[in-house]
Design a protein around this motif. Structure first.
Motif: not given
Length: 221
Positions: A120-123, A131-134, A153-156, A160-165
């Motif tokens: 399974x490829x995780x993305x 925000x892209x339409x779900x 397996x996709x995480x969107x 701001x969330x990325x920079x706040x990790x």
């Protein structure tokens, strides 16, 4: 043109995309032809070449059964070829193409985090102001998964969330892993980042600075 194009012919890439999606599954020539949409004669010739090279291994045919082949895990460059496939024709290139064509106004960055033992490829997809339409993202990934013969397996998340990790976030460890690599970098799409809102103090300082400059100019005349 990718680096894989210099090493592997289009027919080899199509066959390896299918075989590496399920390396322990035995495939007949007809099944490979059906999945790759190549002519059986071309598949047969390519399979023979890959068997002689050690990339594929033939399986002994039982009575009244067709001869099959599968990935040769003992091939000396097996891991390297899987990595090349993941970083090019088997994952990175088609995923990048899909995101840049269907979500060019929303996706600012994207990473392949790796693949698990079930292939399974995780993305990780990072969006900007839009925000892209779900539902649209889900359907696009479903179609791509079918074309790749792999589950995604996709995480969107937002930029701001990325920079706040933080170091405690699971995504931080996955992004730092050797298996992770970026497939869409900032500026690769038309997606824009959200406009930052000035705080009340910053806004007041900005207005005060502008007022002071205006009074200075008035006094100089």
């Amino acid at each position: 043109m990718s680096a894989a194009d210099f090493l592997l012919s289009p027919a080899v890439q199509k066959l390896m995309q299918v075989v590496y999606a399920a390396p322990d599954h035995p495939y007949s020539v007809n099944e490979l032809a059906q999945r790759t949409k190549l002519e059986p004669s071309e598949v047969d010739a390519t399979v023979e070449h890959l068997v002689k090279s050690g990339i594929l291994a033939k399986q002994k045919a039982m009575a009244d059964q067709t001869e099959t082949v599968k990935a040769n895990r003992s091939f000396v460059f097996y891991r390297e070829l899987r990595s090349i496939a993941l970083k090019s024709f088997a994952a990175a290139e088609p995923i990048r193409s899909m995101l840049r064509s269907k979500f060019k106004n929303s996706v600012v960055r994207a990473f392949v985090l790796g693949e698990d033992n079930d292939n399974v490829i995780e993305l990780l997809v990072v969006h900007g102001a839009v925000t892209p339409d779900e539902a649209t993202m889900t359907e696009a990934c479903r179609k791509l998964s079918k074309a790749l013969h792999r589950h995604l397996q996709v995480h969107v998340i937002s930029n701001a969330r990325l920079e706040g990790l933080t170091s405690r976030d699971a995504l931080t460890a996955k992004l730092a892993a050797a298996s992770a690599f970026e497939i869409i970098a900032p500026g690769d799409t038309k997606a824009q980042l959200p406009t930052e809102r000035l705080g009340l103090l910053q806004s007041a300082r900005k207005k005060l600075a502008a007022l002071s400059l205006s009074q200075h100019r008035s006094g100089s005349h």
